[in-house]
Design an enzyme around this catalytic site. Structure first.
Site, PDB file in Angstrom:
ATOM      1  N   ASP A 147       0.855  -1.152  -0.097  1.00 55.62           N
ATOM      2  CA  ASP A 147       0.096   0.179   0.099  1.00 55.62           C
ATOM      3  C   ASP A 147       0.753   1.156   0.005  1.00 55.62           C
ATOM      4  OD1 ASP A 147      -2.707   1.527   0.891  1.00 55.62           O
ATOM      5  OD2 ASP A 147      -1.148   2.217   2.206  1.00 55.62           O
ATOM      6  N   ASP A 176      -3.238   2.532  -5.548  1.00 58.80           N
ATOM      7  CA  ASP A 176      -2.151   2.619  -4.488  1.00 58.80           C
ATOM      8  C   ASP A 176      -2.279   1.322  -3.696  1.00 58.80           C
ATOM      9  OD1 ASP A 176      -4.612   2.818  -3.254  1.00 58.80           O
ATOM     10  OD2 ASP A 176      -3.974   4.383  -1.893  1.00 58.80           O
ATOM     11  N   GLU A 177      -2.695   0.492  -4.163  1.00 53.84           N
ATOM     12  CA  GLU A 177      -2.467  -1.159  -3.662  1.00 53.84           C
ATOM     13  C   GLU A 177      -2.559  -2.019  -4.624  1.00 53.84           C
ATOM     14  OE1 GLU A 177      -5.267  -1.334   0.538  1.00 53.84           O
ATOM     15  OE2 GLU A 177      -6.250  -0.611  -1.306  1.00 53.84           O
TER      16      GLU A 177
END
Length: 421
Positions: free
Chosen positions: A13, A109-110
């Site tokens: 993350d 973002d992950e």
């Protein structure tokens, strides 16, 4: 028989991703509170991301810019650059692929990584995680937090509850630690549980994740049916499996590019639209976007859906309806005829505030039904030509004349996901 080897799964993350990218690009802001806001020119704009320094002042994602500035008058506001964030995210994906070819994008973002087969090359999981952190920070300026476990669900939980909170940004949650570490956590910390679901669990006397996990699944389904209705069995099982850390799904690199079940667009209008001509302009623009996306992905839709919300907000009216077309299509004009039919069949003539168009029942765009009265070959050639112009010169390079009146095509061409590129 060989003993089954546990997988080693990471959920990586990016910390305060948009804000981290902006701070990396603006070194002078390194020690300042920074936030990315949807519309910095308006105090009513929404905070999309806040760096850790800004968060220390109490600034939170999704609050209004005005509220954030009251908490932190020194807050540096950055306008979002969505295309740049996408580019950086893809750069990070390429770094992950240096360690394993099993990388699954979960969000901008992950990302999930299966590093089971990488241990013999790069060392133990902690060493791999630290190496990834160092390389991503060095090349992009973004700090990565990594949860480690034997499946995707537990890796996600390890990231959200622990890795994001500790200094190293790394946490390992083993299967045999689920009962001792996960179960005592409050329900609100469980993945998939928002404030409303948390309130429902609390009313059922379930305050910890362990309360859910220890409830026999048939009993939990009964309680869900009593509260949510007969169609809640799947939701109950998802919650029960999450609480018990059960997840058999593999890390699948092609997930982002799997065949879509539907393709749609929705937008909230800048003001209430009342006149028929204004509404039709927006419907046409939305249909054009949906059909262009479908053509780009190589699919046609059998079913058209139209949704609409009308003002006032305190007592809105609206609808969401669908209809099956005679043949699958991704041609703007053909789909637009179905869109108009649906819309006018159900619109109550109240001012339109939000509107959406969707194609579903997708089939591959490798053949189409010829009709007696429509020149499909010419229509498809025209679609390809306009798509090529937009792909090369931008979405606003060629637009319909009607969009210059009350349309939003020029404004939307500057945005990705509702935010400026």
């Amino acid at each position: 028989m060989d003993k089954k080897v546990d997988r080693i799964i990471f959920l990586a993350d990016c910390q305060s991703f948009y804000a981290s990218v902006e701070k990396a690009d603006n070194p002078g802001c390194r020690n300042k509170p920074v936030a990315v806001a949807g519309d910095p020119s308006r105090r009513s704009g929404i905070i999309l991301a806040a760096c850790p320094i800004a968060k220390s002042y109490g600034v939170t994602t999704a609050e209004t810019l005005g509220d954030a500035l009251k908490k932190c008058p020194e807050l540096v506001i950055m306008r979002p650059r969505m295309q740049h964030y996408i580019d950086v995210s893809l750069m990070i994906t390429e770094i992950y692929k240096e360690y394993t070819d099993l990388v699954e994008i979960f969000s901008i973002d992950e990302q999930f990584l299966d590093v089971t087969g990488s241990i013999s090359i790069f060392g133990d999981p902690i060493n791999i995680a630290q190496s990834i952190q160092h390389k991503v920070l060095q090349q992009t300026g973004v700090w990565i937090r990594i949860g480690i476990s034997s499946n995707k669900m537990l890796a996600k939980i390890a990231t959200d509850i622990w890795a994001k909170k500790n200094k190293s940004g790394i946490f390992t949650l083993r299967k045999d630690e689920v009962e001792s570490l996960l179960w005592p956590q409050p329900v609100q910390k469980m993945f998939g549980v928002g404030s409303r679901m948390n309130a429902h669990f609390n009313r059922m006397g379930m305050n910890t994740i362990g309360d859910i996990a220890r409830t026999p699944l048939p009993k939990l389904k009964d309680r869900f049916r009593a509260r949510f209705g007969k169609q809640s069995d799947i939701q109950a099982e998802v919650m029960w499996r999450t609480a018990n850390g059960l997840d058999d799904s593999p890390v699948t690199p092609g997930t982002l590019y799997a065949a879509p079940k539907s393709i749609g667009h929705m937008m909230t209008l800048p003001r209430d639209y009342i006149r028929k001509e204004e509404v039709e302009n927006i419907l046409l623009e939305m249909t054009e976007e949906v059909c262009r996306d479908s053509r780009r992905k190589g699919y046609m839709g059998k079913v058209v859906s139209v949704s609409c919300m009308c003002s006032p907000y305190e007592a809105p009216t609206g609808f969401s309806r669908q209809m099956k077309m005679n043949d699958p299509s991704n041609n703007t004009n053909l789909v637009f005829e179905a869109v108009k039919t649906l819309f006018y069949r159900h619109w109550d003539r109240m001012p339109v505030r939000r509107i959406g168009v969707m194609l579903s029942g997708m089939v591959e765009d490798n053949g189409y039904q010829l009709t007696l009265f429509d020149d499909q070959v010419r229509a498809r050639a025209l679609d390809r030509a306009t798509d090529a112009i937009k792909d090369r010169f931008g979405s606003a390079a060629i637009i319909r004349a009607s969009s210059l009146n009350s349309g939003q095509a020029l404004e939307r061409a500057q945005k990705i996901g509702g935010h400026y590129k």
